[in-house]
Enzyme design. Structure first.
Site, PDB file in Angstrom:
ATOM      1  N   CYS A 126      20.855  74.164  17.322  1.00 26.25           N
ATOM      2  CA  CYS A 126      20.756  73.024  16.410  1.00 26.25           C
ATOM      3  C   CYS A 126      20.278  71.784  17.151  1.00 26.25           C
ATOM      4  O   CYS A 126      21.051  71.125  17.843  1.00 26.25           O
ATOM      5  CB  CYS A 126      22.107  72.747  15.757  1.00 26.25           C
TER       6      CYS A 126
ATOM      7  N   CYS B 224      21.987  68.572  16.020  1.00 28.49           N
ATOM      8  CA  CYS B 224      23.334  68.421  16.566  1.00 28.49           C
ATOM      9  C   CYS B 224      23.317  67.996  18.030  1.00 28.49           C
ATOM     10  O   CYS B 224      24.078  67.122  18.451  1.00 28.49           O
ATOM     11  CB  CYS B 224      24.097  69.738  16.445  1.00 28.49           C
ATOM     12  N   ASP B 225      22.451  68.625  18.820  1.00 31.02           N
ATOM     13  CA  ASP B 225      22.550  68.512  20.275  1.00 31.02           C
ATOM     14  C   ASP B 225      21.366  67.854  20.969  1.00 31.02           C
ATOM     15  O   ASP B 225      21.403  67.644  22.182  1.00 31.02           O
ATOM     16  CB  ASP B 225      22.741  69.917  20.874  1.00 31.02           C
TER      17      ASP B 225
END
Length: 325
Positions: free
Chosen positions: A136, A139-140
């Site tokens: 992701c 997300c990261d």
């Protein structure tokens, strides 16, 4: 074997399911959450979380889910350690059967079974998850600001992830096992025109390479799919973007799904085609797939479930009064 009854039955215990439980409990629906094979959902295998609202410092995914569960239990949710193996959506009471034979009955049903990222299944992938390997970028990606990153895949998701990562990195490489992409042409045009992105064609990831000094990712070992030649590419972060698989096998033939298996809902709502059955989180969202959006749709599902029950009770009362003259 036992039968458990509730006004709101929730299958799945990620951010969507637990948010539905919190709102449902506060509305007096005494929800039951059947936690499934992965209690807490995908966040339990996520380490640093920096984009969930309300926390100025980085928090840990498992801790966040523990807090959500504790909050749900605090307001009256019953958590059940079970995995559902079959469902009956004929109504008016919806039934689910656990793998040990327990039966769960709900006047409403919230499906929050989520989706799982598809992985390559090569050495080092799971060992280095959270240590340079992710599924992701949204997300990261922030954790790789100014660093070299690669994206693995050739569809819309891979191209979108690569383009998103250019917000953080000046060196983004897309690795694809074929000589052309499956992504929509408009996305391909954007990718090929972007100065921060390069593409490695006809390359298959053989394994993820560990930096033994710090236990983090240092690169990828590649195989040329046409010549068989071996090579390596150094990178700080690798994002696997080969798709997601929604956990909807239980509902095949019972609820409408799209071609990828995601549950279809009325646009802008969590309502499925069956009144009283709602879907929230990643099981119905193949676009955003974020904890906060899952939590939002969980809230929506609980509010709609409460309204459904109120309308049903009002209609039943009106019918009874009419029958009495």
């Amino acid at each position: 074997m036992a039968t458990h009854t509730t006004r709101m039955l929730i299958i799945g215990s990620g951010p969507g399911g637990l948010s539905a439980a919190i709102y449902g409990a506060r509305a007096g629906m005494n929800p039951i959450v059947v936690q499934g094979l992965q209690p807490g959902g995908q966040l339990t295998i996520t380490t640093d979380v920096e984009n969930y609202p309300g926390f100025r410092e980085v928090i840990q995914g498992p801790w966040l889910m523990q807090e959500m569960q504790a909050q749900a239990e605090h307001v009256g949710t019953r958590m059940m350690w079970d995995t559902i193996v079959s469902v009956d959506l004929a109504g008016p009471v919806f039934r689910a059967v656990g793998d040990g034979g327990d039966i769960y009955e709900g006047e409403t049903l919230v499906i929050a079974t989520g989706a799982q990222a598809q992985w390559l299944g090569v050495p080092g992938e799971q060992e280095l998850s959270g240590k340079g390997v992710s599924a992701c970028a949204t997300c990261d990606g922030f954790f790789y600001r100014g660093k070299k990153v690669v994206v693995i895949g050739g569809g819309n998701t891979a191209v979108e992830e690569a383009l998103y990562l250019t917000n953080h990195s000046d060196d983004v490489t897309l690795i694809h096992r074929r000589d052309s992409l499956r992504a929509e042409k408009i996305l391909q045009d954007r990718l090929f025109a972007h100065p921060k992105v390069s593409v490695l064609w006809n390359k298959r990831v053989e394994r993820f390479l560990e930096n033994t000094a710090n236990g983090e990712l240092r690169g990828l070992a590649l195989i040329d799919t046409q010549t068989g030649a071996e090579s390596e590419i150094a990178t700080d972060g690798a994002f696997v973007a080969i798709g997601h698989a929604p956990a909807t096998a239980l509902f095949k033939g019972k609820l409408d799904m799209d071609a990828a298996g995601y549950l279809l809902v009325e646009p802008g709502t969590p309502r499925t085609k069956i009144p009283g059955v709602f879907a929230c989180g990643d099981v119905m969202d193949h676009v955003y797939r974020q904890a906060v959006t899952a939590a939002g749709t969980g809230c929506m599902a609980a509010l709609d479930a409460e309204r459904y029950l109120a309308a049903k009770e009002f209609a039943g009362k009106a019918a009874s009064e009419a029958a009495l003259g």
